[in-house]
Design a protein around this motif. Structure first.
Motif, PDB file in Angstrom:
ATOM      1  N   UNK A  94       0.847  -1.198   0.000  1.00 21.34           N
ATOM      2  CA  UNK A  94       0.000   0.000   0.000  1.00 21.34           C
ATOM      3  C   UNK A  94       0.883   1.250   0.000  1.00 21.34           C
ATOM      4  N   UNK A  95       0.487   2.244  -0.760  1.00 24.16           N
ATOM      5  CA  UNK A  95       1.087   3.576  -0.685  1.00 24.16           C
ATOM      6  C   UNK A  95       0.109   4.484   0.054  1.00 24.16           C
ATOM      7  N   UNK A 100      -2.873  12.887   4.572  1.00 18.27           N
ATOM      8  CA  UNK A 100      -4.140  12.492   5.192  1.00 18.27           C
ATOM      9  C   UNK A 100      -3.958  12.019   6.631  1.00 18.27           C
ATOM     10  N   UNK A 101      -2.699  11.859   7.046  1.00 17.91           N
ATOM     11  CA  UNK A 101      -2.428  11.217   8.336  1.00 17.91           C
ATOM     12  C   UNK A 101      -1.443  12.066   9.133  1.00 17.91           C
ATOM     13  N   UNK A 113       0.360   1.504  10.386  1.00 16.32           N
ATOM     14  CA  UNK A 113       0.127   0.827   9.107  1.00 16.32           C
ATOM     15  C   UNK A 113       1.403   0.795   8.269  1.00 16.32           C
ATOM     16  N   UNK A 114       2.162   1.883   8.273  1.00 13.25           N
ATOM     17  CA  UNK A 114       3.369   1.954   7.452  1.00 13.25           C
ATOM     18  C   UNK A 114       4.421   0.957   7.922  1.00 13.25           C
ATOM     19  N   UNK A 115       4.602   0.817   9.236  1.00 10.01           N
ATOM     20  CA  UNK A 115       5.613  -0.109   9.749  1.00 10.01           C
ATOM     21  C   UNK A 115       5.230  -1.557   9.464  1.00 10.01           C
ATOM     22  N   UNK A 218      -7.929  -3.321   1.457  1.00  8.45           N
ATOM     23  CA  UNK A 218      -6.527  -3.711   1.611  1.00  8.45           C
ATOM     24  C   UNK A 218      -6.257  -5.189   1.336  1.00  8.45           C
ATOM     25  N   UNK A 219      -7.252  -6.034   1.374  1.00  9.33           N
ATOM     26  CA  UNK A 219      -7.041  -7.461   1.137  1.00  9.33           C
ATOM     27  C   UNK A 219      -7.259  -7.797  -0.333  1.00  9.33           C
TER      28      UNK A 219
END
Length: 238
Positions: A94-95, A100-101, A113-115, A218-219
């Motif tokens: 995911x990018x 937004x965060x 989410x990024x980690x 995401x899935x």
């Protein structure tokens, strides 16, 4: 099926004062240095166990903050990430859009989410290191009276019992952990409930079935997983 909050995690109430510092221009200070005690105990375990621990720690962060931000995407991402511990193709890369965060709530959600995304997909990433960073972040935002550390140690005890790494895996370049390592279902990280590794495959199949055929942010779809050759390992017994 929406990811349900574990009973041992209690959200921070809406309107609460947030005691942790946050700098969107220096997020590393929120997760470095990593939790050294956790990293040391994870390193001798399977890669799948390390990834599962990272996702489980992510639940502490996301569900602690869930009353402060209604965005469903962090929980949706964790739902997919659990399946990403089975096979990368279950939770595609995911990018995230950084703008937004931001701020002391959405910033930690984004970082979580990024980690996990990096642990799943970046070649050369060490899932134990990412889990250690997530643990440092969790100890920043989870209230100090919450049982996070006791939970962490209880789950590590369980993972150490069932999921030690295979010694020969380190030197075998053809080793495919996704096809041979024992599965680590979400149910494994609830230390208050009994866990039987022989049920792992059934639990994972149930989680895949719960996604259904409806689009998930995401899935991957069942067809995408089939094309990717997602194969579940045999249930683990020891």
């Amino acid at each position: 099926m929406a990811l349900l909050r574990p009973h041992y995690i209690h959200p921070i109430a809406t309107g609460s004062r947030l005691p942790w510092p946050w700098d969107d221009w220096n997020v590393k200070q929120a997760y470095e240095p990593g939790d050294a005690a956790l990293a040391a105990r994870l390193q001798p375990l399977t890669r799948r166990a390390q990834l599962a621990m990272g996702v489980a720690i992510g639940e502490w962060i996301v569900f602690t903050l869930e009353a402060l931000d209604p965005d469903p995407r962090p929980k949706q991402y964790l739902e997919a990430a659990w399946l990403g511990t089975v096979h990368f193709a279950c939770c595609p890369y995911v990018e995230f859009v950084d703008r937004e965060w931001s701020g002391p709530v959405r910033g930690p959600l984004h970082l979580t989410m990024a980690l996990i995304n990096d642990a799943l997909h970046f070649e050369g990433a060490s899932p134990s290191e990412n889990a250690a960073w997530l643990s440092t972040l969790a100890q920043l935002v989870v209230p100090p009276d919450a049982p996070y550390v006791a939970w962490r140690d209880a789950v590590l005890n369980r993972l150490e019992r069932w999921f030690p790494a295979s010694p020969e895996a380190e030197d075998d370049f053809a080793y495919d952990w996704q096809s041979v390592e024992p599965l680590v279902p979400r149910e494994c990280v609830d230390p208050t409930a009994p866990f039987d590794p022989s049920m792992s495959e059934d639990l994972i199949r149930r989680a895949l079935a719960d996604l259904g055929a409806a689009p998930h942010p995401y899935a991957s779809t069942p067809e995408e997983r089939e094309r990717a050759g997602v194969v579940l390992p045999l249930p683990h017994a020891r």
